[in-house]
Design an enzyme around this catalytic site. Structure first.
Site, PDB file in Angstrom:
ATOM      1  N   HIS A   1      26.046  27.554 -23.925  1.00  0.00           N
ATOM      2  CA  HIS A   1      26.824  27.938 -22.741  1.00  0.00           C
ATOM      3  C   HIS A   1      28.263  27.440 -22.788  1.00  0.00           C
ATOM      4  CE1 HIS A   1      22.765  28.481 -20.401  1.00  0.00           C
ATOM      5  NE2 HIS A   1      23.008  29.444 -21.249  1.00  0.00           N
TER       6      HIS A   1
ATOM      7  N   CYS B   1      42.449  30.608 -23.234  1.00  0.00           N
ATOM      8  CA  CYS B   1      43.300  31.639 -22.639  1.00  0.00           C
ATOM      9  C   CYS B   1      42.475  32.885 -22.340  1.00  0.00           C
ATOM     10  CB  CYS B   1      44.427  31.976 -23.603  1.00  0.00           C
ATOM     11  SG  CYS B   1      45.591  33.183 -22.917  1.00  0.00           S
TER      12      CYS B   1
HETATM   13  P1  OAD Z   1      18.418  22.970 -14.003  1.00  0.00           P
HETATM   14  O1  OAD Z   1      19.199  22.235 -12.978  1.00  0.00           O
HETATM   15  O2  OAD Z   1      17.959  24.332 -13.708  1.00  0.00           O
HETATM   16  O3  OAD Z   1      17.135  22.115 -14.392  1.00  0.00           O
HETATM   17  C1  OAD Z   1      17.215  20.749 -14.670  1.00  0.00           C
HETATM   18  C2  OAD Z   1      15.846  20.270 -15.086  1.00  0.00           C
HETATM   19  O4  OAD Z   1      15.949  18.899 -15.462  1.00  0.00           O
HETATM   20  C3  OAD Z   1      14.785  20.358 -13.985  1.00  0.00           C
HETATM   21  O5  OAD Z   1      13.640  21.023 -14.500  1.00  0.00           O
HETATM   22  C4  OAD Z   1      14.473  18.893 -13.662  1.00  0.00           C
HETATM   23  O6  OAD Z   1      13.105  18.697 -13.351  1.00  0.00           O
HETATM   24  C5  OAD Z   1      14.792  18.228 -14.984  1.00  0.00           C
HETATM   25  N1  OAD Z   1      15.139  16.808 -14.892  1.00  0.00           N
HETATM   26  C6  OAD Z   1      15.721  16.137 -13.878  1.00  0.00           C
HETATM   27  N2  OAD Z   1      15.879  14.846 -14.178  1.00  0.00           N
HETATM   28  C7  OAD Z   1      15.398  14.685 -15.436  1.00  0.00           C
HETATM   29  C8  OAD Z   1      15.281  13.571 -16.334  1.00  0.00           C
HETATM   30  N3  OAD Z   1      15.702  12.366 -15.998  1.00  0.00           N
HETATM   31  N4  OAD Z   1      14.720  13.803 -17.541  1.00  0.00           N
HETATM   32  C9  OAD Z   1      14.281  15.027 -17.899  1.00  0.00           C
HETATM   33  N5  OAD Z   1      14.365  16.100 -17.105  1.00  0.00           N
HETATM   34  C10 OAD Z   1      14.918  15.941 -15.885  1.00  0.00           C
HETATM   35  O7  OAD Z   1      19.304  22.919 -15.358  1.00  0.00           O
HETATM   36  P2  OAD Z   1      19.166  23.826 -16.672  1.00  0.00           P
HETATM   37  O8  OAD Z   1      17.758  24.211 -16.901  1.00  0.00           O
HETATM   38  O9  OAD Z   1      19.900  23.133 -17.737  1.00  0.00           O
HETATM   39  O10 OAD Z   1      24.089  27.802 -16.975  1.00  0.00           O
HETATM   40  O11 OAD Z   1      19.984  25.095 -16.216  1.00  0.00           O
HETATM   41  C11 OAD Z   1      20.165  26.124 -17.142  1.00  0.00           C
HETATM   42  C12 OAD Z   1      21.477  26.801 -16.912  1.00  0.00           C
HETATM   43  O12 OAD Z   1      21.581  27.218 -15.543  1.00  0.00           O
HETATM   44  C13 OAD Z   1      22.681  25.918 -17.100  1.00  0.00           C
HETATM   45  O13 OAD Z   1      23.084  25.803 -18.444  1.00  0.00           O
HETATM   46  C14 OAD Z   1      23.721  26.603 -16.276  1.00  0.00           C
HETATM   47  C15 OAD Z   1      22.911  26.910 -15.052  1.00  0.00           C
HETATM   48  O14 OAD Z   1      23.336  27.981 -14.288  1.00  0.00           O
HETATM   49  C16 OAD Z   1      25.321  28.280 -16.894  1.00  0.00           C
HETATM   50  O15 OAD Z   1      26.170  27.767 -16.208  1.00  0.00           O
HETATM   51  C17 OAD Z   1      25.545  29.492 -17.731  1.00  0.00           C
HETATM   52 ZN    ZN Z   2      47.448  32.866 -24.250  1.00  0.00          ZN
END
Ligand code: OAD
Ligand code: ZN
Length: 253
Positions: A121, A129
């Site tokens: 991502h 830019c």
């Molecule tokens: P989320 O916020 O959706 O999920 C975070 C996960 O981390 C949850 O399942 C929690 O249970 C878990 N969690 C929390 N604390 C933790 C810990 N100490 N150890 C292990 N796990 C823990 O985040 P992502 O799955 O990364 O995309 O989200 C995916 C994408 O959605 C991101 O990259 C972003 C977002 O929209 C873009 O911006 C394109």
């Molecule tokens: Zn430029």
């Protein structure tokens, strides 16, 4: 709390594996103080992603969008890698074939010493830019102040020093494609892996979330590390329900 025994099982599989692929999400940085997206205090609770994290949202209010990304950049600049990031950096030299794929844009895997990280991502510090190919690495920089309510705030969103067009944050927004080649590389590695370790992700954002199914179809053992339930639990061989900064160090021989 019975996850220690599950962590031991995961450690056995990883230490016997020839090829390990890791997919991380926001949870791996939670213990560093970086907010996740979907939890009770997640970023998407207070901000609607459609009004902040899409190309249209940026074009309709570049300064407001930049203010939010500057806030995130500054927040991450105050954070340091945790024991989970460090354990993954150690594993890269202990497994014959190892690939770290992340959905995170915070750069903390690289800060912990991981090399060759596949950033699906983009990166929060790779401002680029909107018109030419100028990119700046703002990781260690003192970032210009554009928070609207700060005194002395810069009234303009940042512009390109080469062509004068708007700069934009170096992250992938909803509705955009991933950087070229990254998902292909991640998927190919997952297909060939003996173990896929999925850490700290809710598993709802595709194509990243598809790696678990690709790995399982290719015969890998799928291990999830997450204190809470995640979307791919059903296809996992093992769910280690502990916090990653404590679980991941147990996986290093
Ligand atoms: P989320 O916020 O959706 O999920 C975070 C996960 O981390 C949850 O399942 C929690 O249970 C878990 N969690 C929390 N604390 C933790 C810990 N100490 N150890 C292990 N796990 C823990 O985040 P992502 O799955 O990364 O995309 O989200 C995916 C994408 O959605 C991101 O990259 C972003 C977002 O929209 C873009 O911006 C394109
Ligand atoms: Zn430029």
């Amino acid at each position: 709390m019975n996850w220690e025994a599950d962590a031991q099982q995961a450690a056995d599989w990883i230490q016997q594996a020839r090829s390990v692929v890791v997919l991380t999400g926001a949870g791996v940085s939670a213990e560093s103080g970086v907010p996740t997206f979907r939890g009770a205090r997640g970023l998407w609770r207070s901000v609607d992603p459609m009004s902040m994290a899409t190309p249209d949202a940026f074009l309709s209010d570049p300064r407001g969008c930049w203010a939010w990304y500057r806030w995130r950049q500054r927040l991450v600049q105050e954070c340091a890698p945790n024991d989970g990031h460090r354990a993954l950096a150690e594993l890269q030299d202990l497994i014959p074939s190892f690939l770290l794929v992340t959905q995170n844009v915070d750069g903390l895997h690289v800060a912990a010493g991981s090399r060759d990280v596949v950033e699906l991502h983009g990166n929060l510090f790779a401002d680029r830019c909107t018109r030419c190919d100028f990119v700046v690495d703002s990781w260690g920089e003192t970032l210009p102040n554009i928070m609207p309510d700060d005194p002395g705030a810069d009234p303009e969103p940042p512009s390109c020093p080469t062509c004068g067009s708007l700069l934009r944050p170096g992250v992938v927004w909803f509705g955009e494609s991933l950087p070229e080649g990254v998902m292909e590389r991640a998927a190919a590695a997952a297909k060939d892996a003996d173990v896929l370790l999925v850490v700290g992700t809710s598993g709802v954002v595709y194509p990243a979330a598809g790696m678990a199914a690709i790995a399982a179809e290719g015969g890998a053992r799928v291990v999830i590390v997450n204190p809470n339930e995640a979307a791919q639990d059903g296809i996992a061989d093992l769910c280690v329900r502990g916090p990653s900064a404590r679980v991941l160090p147990l996986l290093v021989p």
